[in-house]
Design a protein around this motif. Sequence first.
Motif, PDB file in Angstrom:
ATOM      1  N   TRP A   1       0.718  -1.355  -0.376  1.00  0.00           N
ATOM      2  CA  TRP A   1      -0.179  -0.212   0.018  1.00  0.00           C
ATOM      3  C   TRP A   1       1.113   1.219  -0.302  1.00  0.00           C
ATOM      4  N   SER A   2       0.317   2.065  -1.138  1.00  0.00           N
ATOM      5  CA  SER A   2       1.106   2.940  -0.660  1.00  0.00           C
ATOM      6  C   SER A   2       0.836   4.938  -1.024  1.00  0.00           C
ATOM      7  N   ALA A   3       0.407   5.491  -0.219  1.00  0.00           N
ATOM      8  CA  ALA A   3      -0.416   7.105  -0.912  1.00  0.00           C
ATOM      9  C   ALA A   3       0.675   7.911  -1.534  1.00  0.00           C
ATOM     10  N   GLY A   4       2.384   7.945  -1.380  1.00  0.00           N
ATOM     11  CA  GLY A   4       3.382   8.882  -1.534  1.00  0.00           C
ATOM     12  C   GLY A   4       3.787   8.326  -2.619  1.00  0.00           C
ATOM     13  N   GLY A   5       4.065   7.457  -3.042  1.00  0.00           N
ATOM     14  CA  GLY A   5       4.933   6.722  -3.749  1.00  0.00           C
ATOM     15  C   GLY A   5       6.164   5.997  -2.828  1.00  0.00           C
ATOM     16  N   ASN A   6       6.472   6.145  -2.079  1.00  0.00           N
ATOM     17  CA  ASN A   6       7.373   6.080  -1.770  1.00  0.00           C
ATOM     18  C   ASN A   6       7.324   3.858  -1.757  1.00  0.00           C
ATOM     19  N   THR A   7       6.922   3.212  -0.701  1.00  0.00           N
ATOM     20  CA  THR A   7       6.370   2.520  -0.548  1.00  0.00           C
ATOM     21  C   THR A   7       6.451   1.482  -2.290  1.00  0.00           C
ATOM     22  N   LYS A   8       5.955   2.491  -2.932  1.00  0.00           N
ATOM     23  CA  LYS A   8       5.774   1.313  -3.909  1.00  0.00           C
ATOM     24  C   LYS A   8       6.949   1.806  -5.325  1.00  0.00           C
TER      25      LYS A   8
ATOM     26  N   PRO B   1       3.760   2.306   4.568  1.00  0.00           N
ATOM     27  CA  PRO B   1       4.434   3.214   5.391  1.00  0.00           C
ATOM     28  C   PRO B   1       4.207   3.149   6.542  1.00  0.00           C
ATOM     29  N   SER B   2       4.764   3.895   7.316  1.00  0.00           N
ATOM     30  CA  SER B   2       4.051   3.813   9.320  1.00  0.00           C
ATOM     31  C   SER B   2       3.308   5.421   8.636  1.00  0.00           C
ATOM     32  N   TYR B   3       2.231   4.824   9.902  1.00  0.00           N
ATOM     33  CA  TYR B   3       1.538   6.123  10.232  1.00  0.00           C
ATOM     34  C   TYR B   3       1.086   6.289  11.592  1.00  0.00           C
ATOM     35  N   ARG B   4       1.064   6.692  12.351  1.00  0.00           N
ATOM     36  CA  ARG B   4       1.103   7.483  13.498  1.00  0.00           C
ATOM     37  C   ARG B   4       1.670   5.512  14.171  1.00  0.00           C
ATOM     38  N   TRP B   5       2.974   4.940  13.506  1.00  0.00           N
ATOM     39  CA  TRP B   5       3.693   4.001  14.090  1.00  0.00           C
ATOM     40  C   TRP B   5       2.214   2.579  13.648  1.00  0.00           C
TER      41      TRP B   5
ATOM     42  N   CYS C   1       9.066  -2.221   4.558  1.00  0.00           N
ATOM     43  CA  CYS C   1       8.099  -1.029   5.551  1.00  0.00           C
ATOM     44  C   CYS C   1       8.410   0.734   5.070  1.00  0.00           C
ATOM     45  N   THR C   2       8.253   1.647   5.173  1.00  0.00           N
ATOM     46  CA  THR C   2       8.898   3.269   4.345  1.00  0.00           C
ATOM     47  C   THR C   2       8.064   3.737   5.920  1.00  0.00           C
ATOM     48  N   PHE C   3       8.650   4.509   6.050  1.00  0.00           N
ATOM     49  CA  PHE C   3       9.004   5.624   7.372  1.00  0.00           C
ATOM     50  C   PHE C   3       9.616   6.883   7.532  1.00  0.00           C
ATOM     51  N   GLY C   4       9.266   7.987   8.109  1.00  0.00           N
ATOM     52  CA  GLY C   4      10.050   9.339   8.153  1.00  0.00           C
ATOM     53  C   GLY C   4      10.580   9.317   9.344  1.00  0.00           C
ATOM     54  N   GLY C   5       9.836   8.900  10.254  1.00  0.00           N
ATOM     55  CA  GLY C   5      10.671   8.980  12.022  1.00  0.00           C
ATOM     56  C   GLY C   5      11.006  10.624  12.414  1.00  0.00           C
ATOM     57  N   ILE C   6      10.303  11.689  12.013  1.00  0.00           N
ATOM     58  CA  ILE C   6      10.968  12.669  11.872  1.00  0.00           C
ATOM     59  C   ILE C   6      10.564  12.432  14.031  1.00  0.00           C
TER      60      ILE C   6
ATOM     61  N   LYS D   1      12.244   3.390  14.873  1.00  0.00           N
ATOM     62  CA  LYS D   1      11.331   3.220  16.355  1.00  0.00           C
ATOM     63  C   LYS D   1      10.280   3.110  15.709  1.00  0.00           C
ATOM     64  N   GLU D   2       9.583   3.805  15.073  1.00  0.00           N
ATOM     65  CA  GLU D   2       8.433   4.572  13.647  1.00  0.00           C
ATOM     66  C   GLU D   2       8.430   3.415  13.478  1.00  0.00           C
ATOM     67  N   GLY D   3       9.252   2.745  12.303  1.00  0.00           N
ATOM     68  CA  GLY D   3       9.260   1.824  11.411  1.00  0.00           C
ATOM     69  C   GLY D   3       8.419   0.701  12.022  1.00  0.00           C
TER      70      GLY D   3
ATOM     71  N   GLY E   1      11.632   7.291   4.589  1.00  0.00           N
ATOM     72  CA  GLY E   1      11.084   7.780   2.743  1.00  0.00           C
ATOM     73  C   GLY E   1      10.083   9.448   3.408  1.00  0.00           C
ATOM     74  N   LYS E   2      10.700   9.517   2.281  1.00  0.00           N
ATOM     75  CA  LYS E   2      10.332  11.659   2.706  1.00  0.00           C
ATOM     76  C   LYS E   2       8.488  11.254   3.249  1.00  0.00           C
ATOM     77  N   PHE E   3       8.421  12.717   4.102  1.00  0.00           N
ATOM     78  CA  PHE E   3       7.092  12.890   4.332  1.00  0.00           C
ATOM     79  C   PHE E   3       6.352  13.514   3.973  1.00  0.00           C
ATOM     80  N   HIS E   4       5.357  13.211   2.591  1.00  0.00           N
ATOM     81  CA  HIS E   4       5.140  14.083   1.822  1.00  0.00           C
ATOM     82  C   HIS E   4       4.328  15.126   2.406  1.00  0.00           C
ATOM     83  N   GLY E   5       4.224  16.240   1.731  1.00  0.00           N
ATOM     84  CA  GLY E   5       3.019  17.709   2.467  1.00  0.00           C
ATOM     85  C   GLY E   5       4.271  18.451   3.741  1.00  0.00           C
TER      86      GLY E   5
HETATM   87  C1  LIG Z   1      -0.671  11.237   7.626  1.00  0.00           C
HETATM   88  C2  LIG Z   1       0.831  10.165   7.839  1.00  0.00           C
HETATM   89  C3  LIG Z   1       0.831   9.788   9.016  1.00  0.00           C
HETATM   90  C4  LIG Z   1       2.124   9.362   9.346  1.00  0.00           C
HETATM   91  N1  LIG Z   1       2.746   8.951   9.974  1.00  0.00           N
HETATM   92  C5  LIG Z   1       4.007   8.641  10.204  1.00  0.00           C
HETATM   93  C6  LIG Z   1       4.468   8.442  11.724  1.00  0.00           C
HETATM   94  O1  LIG Z   1       3.344   7.913  13.172  1.00  0.00           O
HETATM   95  N2  LIG Z   1       5.750   7.584  12.094  1.00  0.00           N
HETATM   96  C7  LIG Z   1       6.471   7.319  10.761  1.00  0.00           C
HETATM   97  O2  LIG Z   1       7.816   7.554  10.774  1.00  0.00           O
HETATM   98  N3  LIG Z   1       6.358   8.604   9.423  1.00  0.00           N
HETATM   99  C8  LIG Z   1       5.172   8.595   9.218  1.00  0.00           C
HETATM  100  N4  LIG Z   1       4.614   9.314   7.842  1.00  0.00           N
HETATM  101  C9  LIG Z   1       5.484   9.408   6.808  1.00  0.00           C
HETATM  102  C10 LIG Z   1       5.592   7.839   5.637  1.00  0.00           C
HETATM  103  O3  LIG Z   1       5.952   6.881   7.068  1.00  0.00           O
HETATM  104  C11 LIG Z   1       6.559   7.908   4.938  1.00  0.00           C
HETATM  105  O4  LIG Z   1       6.565   9.376   4.431  1.00  0.00           O
HETATM  106  C12 LIG Z   1       6.352   7.283   4.094  1.00  0.00           C
HETATM  107  O5  LIG Z   1       7.691   6.608   3.175  1.00  0.00           O
HETATM  108  C13 LIG Z   1       5.330   7.290   3.046  1.00  0.00           C
HETATM  109  O6  LIG Z   1       5.134   6.186   2.193  1.00  0.00           O
HETATM  110  P1  LIG Z   1       4.260   5.915   1.035  1.00  0.00           P
HETATM  111  O7  LIG Z   1       4.805   6.914   0.376  1.00  0.00           O
HETATM  112  O8  LIG Z   1       4.656   5.208   0.164  1.00  0.00           O
HETATM  113  O9  LIG Z   1       2.862   6.780   1.009  1.00  0.00           O
HETATM  114  C14 LIG Z   1       3.462   9.212   7.662  1.00  0.00           C
HETATM  115  C15 LIG Z   1       3.049   9.830   6.598  1.00  0.00           C
HETATM  116  C16 LIG Z   1       1.548  10.394   6.133  1.00  0.00           C
HETATM  117  C17 LIG Z   1       1.084  10.851   5.395  1.00  0.00           C
END
Ligand SMILES: Cc1cc2nc3c(=O)[nH]c(=O)nc-3n(C[C@H](O)[C@H](O)[C@H](O)COP(=O)(O)O)c2cc1C
Length: 185
Positions: free
Chosen positions: A8-15, A56-60, A98-103, A108-110, A136-140
């Motif tokens: 699953w991928s919304a922004g393309g990173n995981t794809k 991707p990781s969304y809120r962990w 898993c792709t993650f931003g880890g901001i 650990k967020e991944g 993976g870059k946090f889109h937006g």
């Molecule tokens: C709504 C939303 C929530 C996210 N929550 C987290 C998070 O809790 N932890 C994290 O490490 N990254 C988080 N991210 C960053 C994504 O995991 C990361 O950018 C991922 O590579 C996106 O993958 P995609 O491009 O395949 O959709 C979040 C991104 C979005 C858009």
Amino acid sequence: MKSLILYWSAGGNTKKVADTIETVLVDKSIPVDKVKIEENLEVELCDYDLVFMGAPSYRWIPPLPVRKFIGNTMDRYRGGARPIGAPRKPGKFGVVFCTFGGIHTGIKEGYVAGKYMAQFFEHVGFLVLDEWYTPGKFHGWEEGSKRGKMGDISDRPNLNDLKIVANSTREILQGLDFEIKIAKR
Ligand SMILES: Cc1cc2nc3c(=O)[nH]c(=O)nc-3n(C[C@H](O)[C@H](O)[C@H](O)COP(=O)(O)O)c2cc1C
């Protein structure tokens, strides 16, 4: 050996990671289906020997469509009557990506999202061979992508990240090839 890439991928990173895995499988002449996860998707995992699952990781944790897909698949598993324990299905293997931003707290967020998917594999009797975590870059969220715990991830996953994924995929295939040879002895 038949393989499946579920992602699953919304922004393309995981794809990008899924596409890289697919390229290696095709290169090694391994039949592969690549399917984007939707909550109502029905797949017979047992039709495949090697299944890659990525989100991707969304809120962990994995995003809602992925969690719903996992929940629906578990509900259907063995007609809903699951045995106690999770008996292994010989010859069935899973790999998590898993792709993650880890901001805020880094990789650990991944981990939680990756472990969630790994538990799914384990519950359906697939042996998890590995878990891959790719920044993976946090889109937006420009600022978060530039100044988070992982440093500047605004170009991730980059070519090097994808090279690591490709190498790891080849390693998995080599390992399985070895196991199959041993099993045939
Ligand atoms: C709504 C939303 C929530 C996210 N929550 C987290 C998070 O809790 N932890 C994290 O490490 N990254 C988080 N991210 C960053 C994504 O995991 C990361 O950018 C991922 O590579 C996106 O993958 P995609 O491009 O395949 O959709 C979040 C991104 C979005 C858009």
